[in-house]
Design a protein around this motif. Structure first.
Motif, PDB file in Angstrom:
ATOM      1  N   TRP A  36       0.830  -1.200   0.000  1.00 16.04           N
ATOM      2  CA  TRP A  36       0.000   0.000   0.000  1.00 16.04           C
ATOM      3  C   TRP A  36       0.867   1.254   0.000  1.00 16.04           C
ATOM      4  O   TRP A  36       0.688   2.158   0.813  1.00 16.04           O
ATOM      5  N   ILE A  37       1.783   1.272  -0.958  1.00 16.40           N
ATOM      6  CA  ILE A  37       2.716   2.394  -1.091  1.00 16.40           C
ATOM      7  C   ILE A  37       2.289   3.230  -2.298  1.00 16.40           C
ATOM      8  O   ILE A  37       2.392   2.779  -3.445  1.00 16.40           O
ATOM      9  N   GLY A  38       1.805   4.421  -2.041  1.00 18.09           N
ATOM     10  CA  GLY A  38       1.348   5.280  -3.117  1.00 18.09           C
ATOM     11  C   GLY A  38       2.481   5.717  -4.029  1.00 18.09           C
ATOM     12  O   GLY A  38       3.589   6.006  -3.569  1.00 18.09           O
ATOM     13  N   LEU A  39       2.208   5.730  -5.338  1.00 15.51           N
ATOM     14  CA  LEU A  39       3.071   6.295  -6.388  1.00 15.51           C
ATOM     15  C   LEU A  39       4.275   5.433  -6.731  1.00 15.51           C
ATOM     16  O   LEU A  39       5.141   5.870  -7.510  1.00 15.51           O
ATOM     17  N   GLY A  40       4.358   4.236  -6.209  1.00 18.43           N
ATOM     18  CA  GLY A  40       5.571   3.436  -6.388  1.00 18.43           C
ATOM     19  C   GLY A  40       5.995   3.250  -7.836  1.00 18.43           C
ATOM     20  O   GLY A  40       7.187   3.307  -8.154  1.00 18.43           O
ATOM     21  N   THR A  41       5.053   3.048  -8.746  1.00 22.38           N
ATOM     22  CA  THR A  41       5.413   2.749 -10.134  1.00 22.38           C
ATOM     23  C   THR A  41       5.874   3.976 -10.906  1.00 22.38           C
ATOM     24  O   THR A  41       6.460   3.836 -11.987  1.00 22.38           O
ATOM     25  N   ILE A  42       5.610   5.176 -10.397  1.00 25.62           N
ATOM     26  CA  ILE A  42       6.078   6.377 -11.104  1.00 25.62           C
ATOM     27  C   ILE A  42       7.158   7.110 -10.328  1.00 25.62           C
ATOM     28  O   ILE A  42       7.633   8.164 -10.768  1.00 25.62           O
ATOM     29  N   ALA A  43       7.562   6.570  -9.185  1.00 23.60           N
ATOM     30  CA  ALA A  43       8.536   7.246  -8.333  1.00 23.60           C
ATOM     31  C   ALA A  43       9.964   6.974  -8.789  1.00 23.60           C
ATOM     32  O   ALA A  43      10.298   5.878  -9.228  1.00 23.60           O
ATOM     33  N   GLN A  44      10.772   8.004  -8.652  1.00 25.22           N
ATOM     34  CA  GLN A  44      12.216   7.855  -8.879  1.00 25.22           C
ATOM     35  C   GLN A  44      12.975   7.634  -7.572  1.00 25.22           C
ATOM     36  O   GLN A  44      14.117   7.181  -7.586  1.00 25.22           O
ATOM     37  N   VAL A  45      12.311   7.931  -6.455  1.00 20.86           N
ATOM     38  CA  VAL A  45      12.969   7.771  -5.161  1.00 20.86           C
ATOM     39  C   VAL A  45      11.941   7.288  -4.146  1.00 20.86           C
ATOM     40  O   VAL A  45      10.769   7.669  -4.196  1.00 20.86           O
ATOM     41  N   ALA A  46      12.381   6.410  -3.250  1.00 19.04           N
ATOM     42  CA  ALA A  46      11.524   5.884  -2.192  1.00 19.04           C
ATOM     43  C   ALA A  46      12.154   6.184  -0.841  1.00 19.04           C
ATOM     44  O   ALA A  46      13.371   6.020  -0.665  1.00 19.04           O
ATOM     45  N   ILE A  47      11.342   6.645   0.083  1.00 19.03           N
ATOM     46  CA  ILE A  47      11.768   6.734   1.479  1.00 19.03           C
ATOM     47  C   ILE A  47      11.354   5.424   2.133  1.00 19.03           C
ATOM     48  O   ILE A  47      10.158   5.133   2.268  1.00 19.03           O
ATOM     49  N   VAL A  48      12.319   4.621   2.504  1.00 16.89           N
ATOM     50  CA  VAL A  48      12.053   3.277   3.042  1.00 16.89           C
ATOM     51  C   VAL A  48      12.456   3.242   4.510  1.00 16.89           C
ATOM     52  O   VAL A  48      13.591   3.598   4.868  1.00 16.89           O
ATOM     53  N   TRP A  49      11.517   2.815   5.327  1.00 18.62           N
ATOM     54  CA  TRP A  49      11.773   2.667   6.759  1.00 18.62           C
ATOM     55  C   TRP A  49      12.055   1.204   7.052  1.00 18.62           C
ATOM     56  O   TRP A  49      11.324   0.314   6.622  1.00 18.62           O
ATOM     57  N   VAL A  65      14.550   1.590  14.331  1.00 20.35           N
ATOM     58  CA  VAL A  65      14.005   1.966  13.035  1.00 20.35           C
ATOM     59  C   VAL A  65      14.768   3.158  12.472  1.00 20.35           C
ATOM     60  O   VAL A  65      14.995   4.157  13.161  1.00 20.35           O
ATOM     61  N   ARG A  66      15.187   3.047  11.203  1.00 18.22           N
ATOM     62  CA  ARG A  66      15.860   4.143  10.506  1.00 18.22           C
ATOM     63  C   ARG A  66      15.226   4.322   9.124  1.00 18.22           C
ATOM     64  O   ARG A  66      14.600   3.405   8.580  1.00 18.22           O
ATOM     65  N   GLY A  67      15.435   5.514   8.576  1.00 18.16           N
ATOM     66  CA  GLY A  67      14.902   5.825   7.262  1.00 18.16           C
ATOM     67  C   GLY A  67      16.007   5.939   6.233  1.00 18.16           C
ATOM     68  O   GLY A  67      17.117   6.410   6.536  1.00 18.16           O
ATOM     69  N   PHE A  68      15.708   5.531   4.980  1.00 18.29           N
ATOM     70  CA  PHE A  68      16.700   5.526   3.911  1.00 18.29           C
ATOM     71  C   PHE A  68      16.107   6.132   2.647  1.00 18.29           C
ATOM     72  O   PHE A  68      14.922   5.929   2.334  1.00 18.29           O
ATOM     73  N   ILE A  69      16.929   6.853   1.921  1.00 19.52           N
ATOM     74  CA  ILE A  69      16.564   7.360   0.597  1.00 19.52           C
ATOM     75  C   ILE A  69      17.037   6.340  -0.423  1.00 19.52           C
ATOM     76  O   ILE A  69      18.244   6.111  -0.579  1.00 19.52           O
ATOM     77  N   VAL A  70      16.081   5.730  -1.124  1.00 19.51           N
ATOM     78  CA  VAL A  70      16.403   4.619  -2.016  1.00 19.51           C
ATOM     79  C   VAL A  70      15.998   4.977  -3.453  1.00 19.51           C
ATOM     80  O   VAL A  70      14.796   5.110  -3.740  1.00 19.51           O
ATOM     81  N   PRO A  71      16.936   5.135  -4.361  1.00 19.77           N
ATOM     82  CA  PRO A  71      16.555   5.311  -5.768  1.00 19.77           C
ATOM     83  C   PRO A  71      15.816   4.065  -6.253  1.00 19.77           C
ATOM     84  O   PRO A  71      16.237   2.928  -5.998  1.00 19.77           O
ATOM     85  N   THR A  72      14.736   4.259  -6.961  1.00 21.29           N
ATOM     86  CA  THR A  72      13.918   3.110  -7.361  1.00 21.29           C
ATOM     87  C   THR A  72      14.551   2.300  -8.493  1.00 21.29           C
ATOM     88  O   THR A  72      14.049   1.218  -8.822  1.00 21.29           O
ATOM     89  N   ASN A  73      15.632   2.811  -9.071  1.00 23.02           N
ATOM     90  CA  ASN A  73      16.345   2.026 -10.088  1.00 23.02           C
ATOM     91  C   ASN A  73      17.503   1.230  -9.494  1.00 23.02           C
ATOM     92  O   ASN A  73      18.310   0.644 -10.218  1.00 23.02           O
ATOM     93  N   ALA A  74      17.558   1.181  -8.147  1.00 25.21           N
ATOM     94  CA  ALA A  74      18.626   0.423  -7.495  1.00 25.21           C
ATOM     95  C   ALA A  74      18.464  -1.073  -7.768  1.00 25.21           C
ATOM     96  O   ALA A  74      17.344  -1.592  -7.860  1.00 25.21           O
ATOM     97  N   ARG A  75      19.569  -1.766  -7.893  1.00 27.89           N
ATOM     98  CA  ARG A  75      19.543  -3.211  -8.087  1.00 27.89           C
ATOM     99  C   ARG A  75      18.865  -3.886  -6.889  1.00 27.89           C
ATOM    100  O   ARG A  75      19.167  -3.593  -5.731  1.00 27.89           O
ATOM    101  N   GLY A  76      17.914  -4.779  -7.184  1.00 32.09           N
ATOM    102  CA  GLY A  76      17.193  -5.493  -6.140  1.00 32.09           C
ATOM    103  C   GLY A  76      15.909  -4.816  -5.693  1.00 32.09           C
ATOM    104  O   GLY A  76      15.200  -5.346  -4.835  1.00 32.09           O
ATOM    105  N   PHE A  77      15.591  -3.646  -6.286  1.00 29.45           N
ATOM    106  CA  PHE A  77      14.369  -2.912  -5.934  1.00 29.45           C
ATOM    107  C   PHE A  77      13.305  -3.205  -6.981  1.00 29.45           C
ATOM    108  O   PHE A  77      13.498  -2.951  -8.170  1.00 29.45           O
ATOM    109  N   GLU A  78      12.163  -3.744  -6.550  1.00 31.02           N
ATOM    110  CA  GLU A  78      11.083  -4.113  -7.466  1.00 31.02           C
ATOM    111  C   GLU A  78       9.774  -3.485  -7.004  1.00 31.02           C
ATOM    112  O   GLU A  78       9.503  -3.397  -5.801  1.00 31.02           O
TER     113      GLU A  78
END
Length: 392
Positions: free
Chosen positions: A170-183, A190-203
């Motif tokens: 239930w993550i809004g905008l995932g298919t059009i996002a260039q960056v994900a904030i992943v907790w 708990v920590r937060g990370f800035i994850v480019p959505t084109n990173a290897r292993g990100f689907e």
């Protein structure tokens, strides 16, 4: 003549504009004009086709709707009340459009703004404010919605890098996002990370066959040993306080937005009741219909006043989490009642996409659930009132 041609501010019984500044009225009117021109004529088709109008993103950026309550880094720097008014007008068009602005600005951008380094803010926020970079916010998991402390997504250190594995839903905008904030859970909490959505292993997988929020994008994020540099970590976010501060920004916007859905449902029913003539008189001339319309209008005025008060508190730096819970709980609960009641005035015609109330009611089922269910906000308020936590 369509129902939209008949829409005015019949729900305003208290002269709300008297409580607003000229700048607030101007901002509200500009967003309302945008909704009338770009969203209303098309929303039924988008909803039916489960299509989010990505072509409107540049226009929303030009209106200053992306990260609009943030200052600097190319962000508009508007007030909390202006942001709330914009949310109300957007959701009068459709919850999916307000949700886009909320995910982009109140969640993804706010996470970087509140918890990021200067380098991270300078790198990401200008493009996000301009709408050229889209963000998503990965907190909820398949087995942990209301209880994010039980998240299973884990980030481990590997030298100077972080390696993240897990599953978000239930993550809004995932298919059009260039960056994900992943907790993610770590050995440090708990920590937060800035994850480019084109990173290897990100689907990213699209969630389909929805009965609600069809003109929006909801996804699952699957992270399989996604390797990130140390600079991907949000340095100022430690523990669940990090995502909760962002969620409170979104919840505040919801308290305003749902009143837009309620107002649009009311106006649709009112317009219909004036032109429908059962038993040789307008439906609006029957006492039971007038009672329904009056009850709806009263709750819209009360809910909008509550949202405005919360906005003034927020701009004064006084807004507390339990007050946000009050706004989200009460206004969403009343909005869905109004949308359902408005549908009854429309009769059988109300189940078609020619009219908005049932579409709003379906959307509000999602809004009522995300950013904290009724039950969660009830317990937040219960704890504030009694001083006793009943979460466990």
């Amino acid at each position: 003549m369509s129902e939209n041609d008949l829409i005015t501010d019949n729900s305003d019984l208290i002269e709300l504009d008297f409580l607003l500044t000229p700048d607030e009225i101007a901002l509200r009117d500009s967003v309302r004009s945008f909704v009338d021109a770009e969203i209303r004529p098309n929303i039924a088709g988008w909803f039916e086709k489960a299509q989010f109008p990505v072509e409107l993103i540049p226009e929303m950026a030009k209106l200053g709707l992306l990260g609009m309550h943030l200052t600097g880094y190319g962000c508009p720097g508007k007030s909390s009340v202006q942001y709330g008014l914009a949310a109300l007008e957007l959701e009068a068009g459709d919850s999916g459009l307000r949700t886009f602005v909320s995910v982009q600005g109140s969640l993804a951008m706010a996470a970087i703004y509140k918890h990021g380094s200067e380098e991270q803010k300078s790198e990401w926020l200008p493009g996000m404010a301009a709408g050229t970079t889209i963000g998503c916010f990965g907190l909820t998991e398949p087995d942990s919605g209301s209880d994010p402390a039980s998240m299973k997504t884990f980030a481990r250190r590997d030298g100077d890098d972080w390696v993240i594995s897990g599953h978000k839903r239930w993550i809004g905008l995932g298919t059009i996002a260039q960056v994900a904030i992943v907790w993610a859970m770590t050995d440090e909490g708990v920590r937060g990370f800035i994850v480019p959505t084109n990173a290897r292993g990100f689907e990213v997988q699209l969630i389909e066959q929805k009965l609600s929020m069809r003109a929006s994008i909801q996804t699952e994020l699957i992270l399989s040993d996604v390797r990130l540099p140390s600079t991907a970590l949000l340095p100022k976010a430690t523990g669940l306080r990090g995502p909760f501060e962002c969620l409170n920004e979104a919840r505040y916007g919801i308290a305003w937005g749902v009143m837009g859905a309620a107002r649009d449902s009311f106006e649709s029913a009112l317009a219909y009741s004036k032109t429908r003539t059962p038993f040789d008189r307008p439906l609006a001339g029957f006492q039971l219909t007038q009672q329904k319309l009056v009850d709806m209008a009263v709750e819209i005025n009360k809910g909008t006043l509550l949202a405005l008060h919360l906005g003034r508190l927020k701009d004064a730096g006084r807004l507390q989490p339990h007050q946000i819970s009050l706004g989200k709980l009460s206004n969403t609960r009343e909005a869905i009642k109004i949308a359902r009641e408005a549908r009854t005035i429309l009769g059988g015609n109300g189940i078609t996409l020619d009219h908005s109330p049932l579409r709003h009611a379906n959307n509000l089922e999602s809004v009522r659930t995300y950013e904290g269910t009724d039950e969660i906000h009830t317990l937040v308020l219960g704890q504030h009132i009694t001083g006793i936590s009943a979460f466990r």
